[in-house]
Enzyme design. Structure first.
Site, PDB file in Angstrom:
ATOM      1  N   THR A 201      73.059  32.932  42.943  1.00 34.81           N
ATOM      2  CA  THR A 201      71.777  33.252  43.596  1.00 34.81           C
ATOM      3  C   THR A 201      70.865  34.113  42.727  1.00 34.81           C
ATOM      4  OG1 THR A 201      72.719  35.164  44.747  1.00 34.81           O
ATOM      5  CG2 THR A 201      72.776  33.044  45.906  1.00 34.81           C
ATOM      6  N   LEU A 247      66.420  35.268  45.598  1.00 35.76           N
ATOM      7  CA  LEU A 247      66.367  34.424  46.801  1.00 35.76           C
ATOM      8  C   LEU A 247      67.777  34.083  47.289  1.00 35.76           C
ATOM      9  CD1 LEU A 247      63.489  32.025  45.668  1.00 35.76           C
ATOM     10  CD2 LEU A 247      63.309  34.007  47.180  1.00 35.76           C
ATOM     11  N   HIS A 248      68.598  35.119  47.511  1.00 38.24           N
ATOM     12  CA  HIS A 248      70.011  34.885  47.845  1.00 38.24           C
ATOM     13  C   HIS A 248      70.177  33.921  49.024  1.00 38.24           C
ATOM     14  CE1 HIS A 248      71.000  38.162  45.144  1.00 38.24           C
ATOM     15  NE2 HIS A 248      70.259  38.995  45.846  1.00 38.24           N
ATOM     16  N   ASP A 249      69.552  34.235  50.146  1.00 43.10           N
ATOM     17  CA  ASP A 249      69.767  33.445  51.363  1.00 43.10           C
ATOM     18  C   ASP A 249      69.102  32.069  51.297  1.00 43.10           C
ATOM     19  OD1 ASP A 249      70.979  35.794  51.996  1.00 43.10           O
ATOM     20  OD2 ASP A 249      69.905  36.165  53.842  1.00 43.10           O
TER      21      ASP A 249
END
Length: 324
Positions: A201, A247-249
């Site tokens: 991520t 933008l992990h999620d």
């Protein structure tokens, strides 16, 4: 496409701790044509579980879907004690200190684990779970119903750091560290699990230029998200010297709907639950035949994201966030 043909929509429960990048993901998911959100379940992490529930209700209202049920999850990890809350990253309200008016809708009576078990039993083999926070609720669902792991279609987890440094310690990533016992239960449950770690991520980010492009777009939620992202962006600049946001999620949601943008390796993953490496995710890649049994022996392998097609993932995220 003929007018009588309908796009197949996959049933999805998002287990979430909103959270700024969670909010982006939830609003993206409501715009995605191949996904039907059948509920949100809440967990601590970016904020407290109570706050996460209020934020999830707010996001459903803002998305124009106040009818989507929100089930509140555990307020603490499996072993008890104070949960770790990253308010320094997401603001004391979890939404970048925007302090929005309270939602008018209310959470459902079922708790998160009950809600997951009931929906997965109602639609066996059809419901996927996108887990964006610590895995307490998912572990409680597995403990509650021995058949849950075989009936859930897929569990996509944002968590872990595979052969890479963590983000709460050199050994651990925040979601796994938030409840390592729960993560180990989920990873060894026999369910079909895909894990997207921060080694993936952190390769996908919005720079300041991307955030400006979003703000200037006709995206339905663009202004709201950019206002929220300011706090998150300032934290990245201060802590990492990076001018933008990871933008992990949204990347994890993309792995659910566009797995072709990723490559995966299969292996048994265990989680360290004590000592200085608490929260560490370690995968046996199957490269060596062990001479004797070890704590990885006998478990079903899971899929760990290994590479990511950054341009395609970014294009997909922008497409959903910038849609009017």
């Amino acid at each position: 496409m003929g007018s009588n043909e309908q796009i197949h929509r996959d049933k999805l429960i998002i287990d979430t701790d909103p959270g700024i990048d969670d909010s982006m993901t939830i609003l993206m998911a409501f715009r995605a044509p191949t996904v039907e959100i059948i509920g949100l379940t809440t967990i601590f992490g970016n904020t407290t579980t109570k706050n996460a529930t209020q934020n999830a209700l707010l996001l459903c209202e803002r998305a124009g879907h106040p009818e989507v049920p929100v089930a509140e999850g555990s307020a603490e990890p499996l072993k008890g004690g104070e949960p770790r809350v990253a308010d320094f990253v997401h603001g004391s309200d979890g939404l970048g200190n925007l302090f929005l008016p309270a939602p008018t809708s209310k959470k459902v009576d079922e708790n998160a684990a009950e809600f997951m078990v009931n929906k997965v039993s109602q639609f066996p083999g059809e419901v996927s779970i996108l887990a964006l926070g610590p895995l307490t609720n998912v572990a409680l669902a597995i403990k509650r119903d021995p058949s849950f792991a075989s009936k859930v279609k897929k569990i996509v987890v944002l968590g872990g750091a595979f052969f890479a440094a963590g983000n709460v310690s050199p050994a651990a990533e925040a979601n796994i560290y938030g409840d390592p016992e729960a993560a180990d239960i989920v990873f060894t449950s026999g369910a079909d699990v895909d894990v997207v770690g921060i080694n993936i991520t952190t390769q996908v980010c919005f720079t300041d230029e991307d955030l400006l492009e979003l703000r200037n777009s006709k995206g339905k939620h663009a202004q709201f998200l950019c206002d929220m992202c300011q706090f998150y962006r300032d934290w990245h600049a201060e802590s990492d010297g990076f001018h933008g946001i990871f933008l992990h999620d949204p990347v994890s949601f993309t792995a659910l709907v566009h797995p072709e943008y990723f490559t995966f390796k299969k292996g048994v993953v265990r989680v360290e639950t004590q000592g200085i490496c608490t929260g560490h995710t370690l995968m046996d890649q199957g490269l060596k035949k062990w001479n004797s049994e070890n704590p990885w022996s006998g478990y079903k392998p899971i899929s760990v994201a290994w590479t990511v097609d950054v341009p395609n993932v970014l294009a997909f995220v922008k497409e959903l966030l910038m849609a009017p």
